[in-house]
Design a protein around this motif. Structure first.
Motif, PDB file in Angstrom:
ATOM      1  N   VAL A 126      -4.944  -3.119   0.054  1.00  0.00           N
ATOM      2  CA  VAL A 126      -4.795  -2.724   1.450  1.00  0.00           C
ATOM      3  C   VAL A 126      -4.746  -1.200   1.540  1.00  0.00           C
ATOM      4  CG1 VAL A 126      -3.214  -2.811   3.416  1.00  0.00           C
ATOM      5  CG2 VAL A 126      -3.542  -4.836   2.004  1.00  0.00           C
TER       6      VAL A 126
ATOM      7  N   LEU B 209       5.049  -1.784   6.692  1.00  0.00           N
ATOM      8  CA  LEU B 209       3.967  -1.773   5.704  1.00  0.00           C
ATOM      9  C   LEU B 209       4.369  -1.128   4.384  1.00  0.00           C
ATOM     10  CD1 LEU B 209       0.870  -1.135   7.955  1.00  0.00           C
ATOM     11  CD2 LEU B 209       1.348  -3.166   6.581  1.00  0.00           C
TER      12      LEU B 209
ATOM     13  N   ALA C 127      -3.400   1.382   4.317  1.00  0.00           N
ATOM     14  CA  ALA C 127      -2.612   1.324   5.545  1.00  0.00           C
ATOM     15  C   ALA C 127      -1.851   2.625   5.769  1.00  0.00           C
ATOM     16  CB  ALA C 127      -1.612   0.166   5.460  1.00  0.00           C
TER      17      ALA C 127
END
Length: 103
Positions: free
Chosen positions: A13, A21, A15
């Motif tokens: 990922v 997160l 992000a």
């Protein structure tokens, strides 16, 4: 969320550090995390990410996602319930991400 779906398919990922997160993206191990509201940092992370290296991320992602599996969460809840029932006071508020940070 999106990170857990990506991890289900063993994909890293990219992000920004918003919301929770930072609890789910381990920098350099399960993906890349940048400062919030910093388009230049996000663009740099995207440039750094090498699609051909995606499979190299898979082992760390596999390990990390096990922490959030139904079995792992159920075991954590059952252990906490047993501790409460027996009168033991163990601090479980650190959550699963703290366990993963030690890996």
């Amino acid at each position: 969320g999106v990170a857990t779906i990506a991890y289900h398919y063993e994909k890293p990922v990219i992000a920004t550090d918003t919301g929770g997160l930072s609890d789910y993206v381990l920098e350099g191990r399960t993906g890349l995390l940048t400062r919030a509201a910093d388009a230049a940092a996000l663009a740099e992370a995207i440039r750094r990410f090498n699609v051909s290296d995606r499979d190299a991320w898979a082992p760390a992602i596999r390990d990390f996602k096990q922490t959030f599996s139904w079995e792992s969460m159920a075991r954590t809840i059952m252990d906490a319930a047993k501790d409460l029932a027996s009168g033991r006071d163990r601090n479980r508020t650190a959550g699963a991400s703290a366990k993963c940070a030690d890996r």
